[in-house]
Design a protein around this motif. Sequence first.
Motif, PDB file in Angstrom:
ATOM      1  N   ILE A  49     -29.548  55.176  -9.977  1.00 61.91           N
ATOM      2  CA  ILE A  49     -29.918  54.813 -11.469  1.00 61.91           C
ATOM      3  C   ILE A  49     -29.014  54.458 -12.556  1.00 61.91           C
ATOM      4  CG2 ILE A  49     -29.600  56.674 -13.076  1.00 61.91           C
ATOM      5  CD1 ILE A  49     -29.528  58.935 -11.486  1.00 61.91           C
ATOM      6  N   SER A  50     -28.395  53.666 -12.447  1.00 59.86           N
ATOM      7  CA  SER A  50     -27.755  52.470 -12.995  1.00 59.86           C
ATOM      8  C   SER A  50     -28.196  51.303 -12.648  1.00 59.86           C
ATOM      9  CB  SER A  50     -26.261  52.258 -12.760  1.00 59.86           C
ATOM     10  OG  SER A  50     -25.540  54.226 -13.289  1.00 59.86           O
ATOM     11  N   ALA A  51     -28.496  51.061 -11.536  1.00 56.56           N
ATOM     12  CA  ALA A  51     -29.665  50.021 -11.571  1.00 56.56           C
ATOM     13  C   ALA A  51     -30.885  49.901 -12.267  1.00 56.56           C
ATOM     14  CB  ALA A  51     -30.075  50.214  -9.709  1.00 56.56           C
ATOM     15  N   LEU A  52     -31.471  50.830 -11.796  1.00 54.04           N
ATOM     16  CA  LEU A  52     -33.054  51.255 -13.079  1.00 54.04           C
ATOM     17  C   LEU A  52     -32.948  51.134 -14.859  1.00 54.04           C
ATOM     18  CD1 LEU A  52     -34.054  54.457 -10.881  1.00 54.04           C
ATOM     19  CD2 LEU A  52     -34.755  51.952 -10.902  1.00 54.04           C
ATOM     20  N   ASN A  53     -31.764  52.034 -15.324  1.00 60.21           N
ATOM     21  CA  ASN A  53     -31.489  51.283 -16.505  1.00 60.21           C
ATOM     22  C   ASN A  53     -30.981  50.525 -16.774  1.00 60.21           C
ATOM     23  OD1 ASN A  53     -32.015  54.071 -17.072  1.00 60.21           O
ATOM     24  ND2 ASN A  53     -30.053  54.715 -16.967  1.00 60.21           N
TER      25      ASN A  53
END
Length: 250
Positions: free
Chosen positions: A190-194
Amino acid sequence: MNRGSNIVYQSGNHAYGIPFDPRTKLILLLELDILLFMGRSLIYEAGIFMFCALILLLGGQSKTACKCITAFILFVITEHIIAPYLLNPWISFIHFIVVVVRKVMPAFMLAKWVVATTDVSTFVAAMWKCHFPQSAVITTSVIFRCFPTICEEWNAIKTAMKMRGIEFCLKNIISRPTETTVHMLVPLFISALNISDELAAAALCRGLDNPGEHTCMTEISFRWYDIVFLGVTSVALAIMVILNIRGYSL
């Protein structure tokens, strides 16, 4: 202010040794990766590895070079110790892992060197100078900025999970594999996508999509050491290609 040929790549207060041109780094990475898989003997592999270690030492990554040299020696020793016991399936599997990691280690060494010693703006300037497509420039700049940010997120997630008693360690992976994996990987993805969305927006805000001419304070040019290293790797690659075509192998 013209910084010219005296530019030294820096991150914080740390200099990174000889400032290779970004194009030199990419060509070296590509050619040495090809050379890695064109020979079979341990002597050949050790020669390529030591050449990569020399590049890291000159490029300011002395700690990484020393660690990798130590690991390479340990892998070679381990391979020779367990060689007589390859009939055991577990020993054979360990031997396979050791050989694979040892063979791809130079590629990871050079990749780490390129990312750690190349400033994003300098690399983007080199890509503009090589007339790369705009989409490739934006994508590459986002990727270069993404890796350090994801590493910071990974460390923050590990700290948070450790406080909750779900530390990412071998014990928890074996005893609670599903829970440990879910609690570590889901926040990371999720952090990588954001992060990718935010970096892409930041790149556009900085004007990377501007069709006009781009400027950079750092002078992008090949120096004598760029030519020397490129010449050595190019000649070695040409020789290996000729040898392989004629049926010879080192």
